[in-house]
Scaffold this motif. Structure first.
Motif, short mmCIF file in Angstrom:
data_model
loop_
_atom_site.label_atom_id
_atom_site.label_comp_id
_atom_site.label_asym_id
_atom_site.label_seq_id
_atom_site.Cartn_x
_atom_site.Cartn_y
_atom_site.Cartn_z
N ARG A 1 0.26 -0.77 0.34
CA ARG A 1 -0.11 0.29 -0.16
C ARG A 1 1.10 0.88 0.48
O ARG A 1 2.16 1.16 0.40
CB ARG A 1 -0.88 0.13 1.39
N VAL A 2 0.09 2.27 -0.37
CA VAL A 2 0.55 3.59 -0.40
C VAL A 2 -0.69 4.91 0.68
O VAL A 2 -1.14 4.25 0.14
CB VAL A 2 1.21 4.05 -1.50
N VAL A 3 0.22 5.21 1.40
CA VAL A 3 -0.50 6.66 2.11
C VAL A 3 -1.11 8.10 0.93
O VAL A 3 0.53 8.33 1.51
CB VAL A 3 -0.43 6.40 3.48
N LEU A 4 -2.13 8.17 0.68
CA LEU A 4 -2.03 9.25 0.38
C LEU A 4 -2.50 10.57 0.64
O LEU A 4 -3.78 10.83 1.61
CB LEU A 4 -3.28 9.46 -1.01
N LEU A 5 -2.01 11.73 0.50
CA LEU A 5 -3.42 12.76 1.45
C LEU A 5 -4.02 14.15 0.42
O LEU A 5 -2.12 14.92 -0.48
CB LEU A 5 -2.42 13.66 3.01
N GLY A 6 -4.08 14.44 0.23
CA GLY A 6 -4.28 15.35 -1.45
C GLY A 6 -4.26 15.24 -2.68
O GLY A 6 -3.98 16.18 -3.27
N PHE A 7 -4.42 13.38 -3.21
CA PHE A 7 -3.85 12.99 -4.23
C PHE A 7 -4.97 13.38 -5.14
O PHE A 7 -6.04 12.19 -5.19
CB PHE A 7 -3.21 12.26 -3.54
N ARG A 8 -5.60 14.06 -5.28
CA ARG A 8 -6.27 14.32 -7.28
C ARG A 8 -6.35 13.39 -8.24
O ARG A 8 -4.90 13.50 -8.63
CB ARG A 8 -7.16 15.44 -6.81
N ALA B 1 -11.65 11.80 -0.49
CA ALA B 1 -11.03 11.84 0.78
C ALA B 1 -10.19 13.19 0.62
O ALA B 1 -10.03 13.77 1.45
CB ALA B 1 -9.87 10.66 0.97
N ALA B 2 -9.13 13.58 -0.61
CA ALA B 2 -8.55 14.36 -0.52
C ALA B 2 -9.78 15.48 -0.40
O ALA B 2 -9.31 16.66 -0.36
CB ALA B 2 -7.98 15.05 -1.87
N ASP B 3 -10.10 16.48 -1.04
CA ASP B 3 -11.50 17.58 -0.75
C ASP B 3 -12.30 17.52 0.90
O ASP B 3 -12.41 18.35 1.31
CB ASP B 3 -13.27 16.81 -1.29
N VAL B 4 -11.86 16.44 1.02
CA VAL B 4 -12.08 16.56 2.73
C VAL B 4 -10.87 16.51 3.84
O VAL B 4 -10.89 16.73 5.04
CB VAL B 4 -13.12 16.15 2.98
N GLY B 5 -9.84 16.46 3.16
CA GLY B 5 -8.69 16.68 3.92
C GLY B 5 -8.11 14.95 4.66
O GLY B 5 -7.42 15.12 6.25
N ILE B 6 -8.48 14.05 4.27
CA ILE B 6 -8.56 13.02 5.08
C ILE B 6 -7.08 11.79 4.25
O ILE B 6 -7.76 11.73 3.26
CB ILE B 6 -9.68 12.13 4.84
N PRO B 7 -6.29 11.33 4.95
CA PRO B 7 -5.41 9.84 4.17
C PRO B 7 -5.86 9.06 4.00
O PRO B 7 -6.49 8.58 4.60
CB PRO B 7 -4.56 10.18 5.31
N PHE B 8 -5.82 8.84 3.07
CA PHE B 8 -6.22 7.32 1.46
C PHE B 8 -5.25 6.62 1.38
O PHE B 8 -4.77 6.16 1.04
CB PHE B 8 -7.31 7.96 1.23
N PRO B 9 -5.67 5.10 2.12
CA PRO B 9 -4.50 4.24 1.91
C PRO B 9 -5.19 3.57 0.92
O PRO B 9 -5.52 3.12 0.74
CB PRO B 9 -4.38 3.37 2.76
N LEU B 10 -3.90 2.99 0.12
CA LEU B 10 -4.22 2.64 -1.66
C LEU B 10 -3.96 1.29 -1.18
O LEU B 10 -2.01 1.53 -1.39
CB LEU B 10 -4.01 3.61 -2.70
N THR B 11 -4.25 0.88 -1.91
CA THR B 11 -3.28 -0.43 -2.13
C THR B 11 -2.35 -0.84 -3.67
O THR B 11 -3.69 -0.35 -4.81
CB THR B 11 -4.40 -1.83 -1.42
N LEU B 12 -1.54 -1.83 -3.62
CA LEU B 12 -1.87 -2.71 -4.99
C LEU B 12 -2.82 -2.44 -6.03
O LEU B 12 -2.82 -2.04 -7.17
CB LEU B 12 -0.56 -3.26 -4.74
N ASP B 13 -3.71 -3.44 -5.47
CA ASP B 13 -4.83 -3.82 -6.09
C ASP B 13 -5.20 -2.56 -6.43
O ASP B 13 -6.07 -2.84 -7.45
CB ASP B 13 -5.40 -5.01 -4.77
N MET B 14 -6.14 -1.90 -5.61
CA MET B 14 -6.76 -0.80 -6.36
C MET B 14 -5.84 0.30 -7.40
O MET B 14 -6.58 1.04 -8.53
CB MET B 14 -7.05 0.11 -5.39
N ILE B 15 -4.72 0.50 -7.61
CA ILE B 15 -4.20 0.60 -7.99
C ILE B 15 -4.23 0.15 -9.77
O ILE B 15 -3.90 0.56 -11.09
CB ILE B 15 -2.50 1.12 -7.59
N GLY B 16 -3.70 -1.32 -9.51
CA GLY B 16 -3.95 -1.95 -11.01
C GLY B 16 -5.17 -2.13 -11.69
O GLY B 16 -5.37 -2.78 -12.21
N ARG B 17 -6.45 -1.19 -11.06
CA ARG B 17 -7.79 -1.86 -11.70
C ARG B 17 -7.45 -0.90 -12.75
O ARG B 17 -8.50 -0.99 -13.17
CB ARG B 17 -8.70 -1.67 -10.85
#
Length: 409
Positions: free
Chosen positions: A232-239, A253-269
């Protein structure tokens, strides 16, 4: 040429004893018939009589003698005589069990190891991959510079081909093995994966892990996916520009300023194309937490590696929009310099507050720790590595949070 018992010596303990000693001599002497063997007389009891018959001499040989030396050429000649069977020494021994030319086998093995080592050095040019390659290859050698006996040639070849392909962007172990050597199972067991992990441990300046989590994380430092859901990778403000499920999650998540954990599986979709012109990369999750708390939705785009960059990190950054300015920082320690150097080389990243001045301002021996691992360089600011050598202290990224937040605002 034979004694009065003629071929009666065949199959006796006395002759078997001589043949056993002769086998050892020949197999350690390129299967050449030459020199002597030492015969220990007395057991079997008539061994001295047989040695006398072969030597055609009774001089110095009697039942109370303890040892004698027997010329192998004489033994060969004696065995080849029709009265003694008509087969020379080589043929007699091969009839019992095939002789092994141990000298030749050892020489061939040494040549194979030397070739494999030379091929690995050629494939893994240290000027391209870094000094850690030399450290790794040196760790495989005996004191005389030859490849150690514990290192299998096939495993070294596989490991070298795998290392030559790293880093990758989220390839699985089976895909990496197939690309490297045409065998999807080449990294599933055996010596090759251990050799690769040894090399990656040296690159990262850490002991080779033995637990599954540590092994997965080490593979991920090279962009290899062992588990697409754990990476995973953790993002903030990544639109992003897209409008699919994962893209909407990121933008919301970026619009409300919440950190978002993004998995490799999500990135590959589906594609995730950043909208920001600048993306900041940090190592420690505390930086993201502080930015979310103080800047919220107004924070610049942050990518947090949360330690060594994972396969998810590399997959995400590999898909950045062309022209995106990537600002990268790590802890002020040797692994941190190594990771920053690789980011500069791989992504054209700009070091972010990774300079001598920032280090000296943050340096406080009361809240730092000794530097560990292999010393590294800082080509973007050579004085930084020099200052770290001088102080011998590591400074964690959290010490710079106020300055980092100012950049992210």
């Amino acid at each position: 040429m034979s004694d009065d018992r003629a071929s009666g010596w065949r199959g006796t303990p006395e002759l078997d004893s001589l043949l056993s000693a002769a086998r050892k001599k020949l197999e350690s002497n390129w299967l050449r018939i030459g020199g002597n063997i030492t015969v220990h007389l007395g057991d079997p009891p008539d061994l001295w009589r047989l040695c006398s018959a072969i030597s055609r001499s009774n001089a110095g040989l009697h039942s109370r003698a303890k040892t004698s030396r027997l010329d192998l050429a004489r033994l060969d000649e004696w065995l080849a005589h029709p009265l003694n069977g008509g087969l020379g020494l080589i043929d007699t021994l091969n009839a019992q069990a095939p002789l092994q030319d141990k000298k030749r086998l050892a020489a061939d093995k040494a040549e194979m190891k030397a070739t494999a080592l030379a091929d690995a050095r050629s494939l893994l040019n240290a000027s391209v991959h870094g000094d850690w390659i030399d450290h790794w290859l040196s760790s495989l050698l005996n004191q005389d510079g030859t490849l150690g006996g514990r290192v299998a040639v096939d495993a070294l070849r596989t490991a070298a081909h795998v290392l030559s392909l790293l880093p990758v962007d989220g390839l699985s172990l089976t895909e990496l093995a197939e690309n490297a050597c045409g065998d999807t199972k080449a990294l599933s067991s055996g010596g090759a994966p251990k050799l690769v992990l040894d090399a990656l441990s040296l690159r990262e300046g850490i002991p080779r892990p033995v637990d599954p989590v540590g092994i997965r994380l080490l593979w991920e430092t090279a962009g290899v996916s062992v588990d697409a859901l754990s990476s995973r990778v953790v993002l903030l403000g990544f639109r992003v520009e897209e409008d699919h499920v994962v893209a909407r999650w990121l933008n919301e998540a970026a619009d409300v300023g919440i950190p978002f954990p993004l998995t490799l599986d999500m990135i590959g979709r589906a594609a995730l194309t950043n909208t920001a012109d600048r993306v900041f990369v940090c190592e420690n999750i505390a930086v993201v937490a502080a930015a979310a708390r103080t800047l919220g939705k107004d924070s610049a785009a942050i990518v947090c590696t949360d330690g060594q960059p994972s396969a998810a990190v590399h997959r995400l950054l590999g898909g950045l929009r062309p022209g995106t300015a990537l600002h990268w920082r790590n802890d002020f320690d040797w692994p941190g310099l190594q990771m920053t150097s690789r980011a500069v080389a791989r992504y054209g990243a700009t070091p972010w507050r990774m300079d001598e001045g920032a280090y000296r301002r943050a340096l406080d021996t009361r809240n730092s720790e000794p530097l560990k691992g292999f010393p590294a360089t800082s080509a973007w600011d050579p004085e930084l590595a020099s200052a770290m050598h001088e102080s011998g202290r590591a400074v964690m990224e959290e010490r710079l949070i106020p300055d980092l937040l100012a950049d992210l605002a």
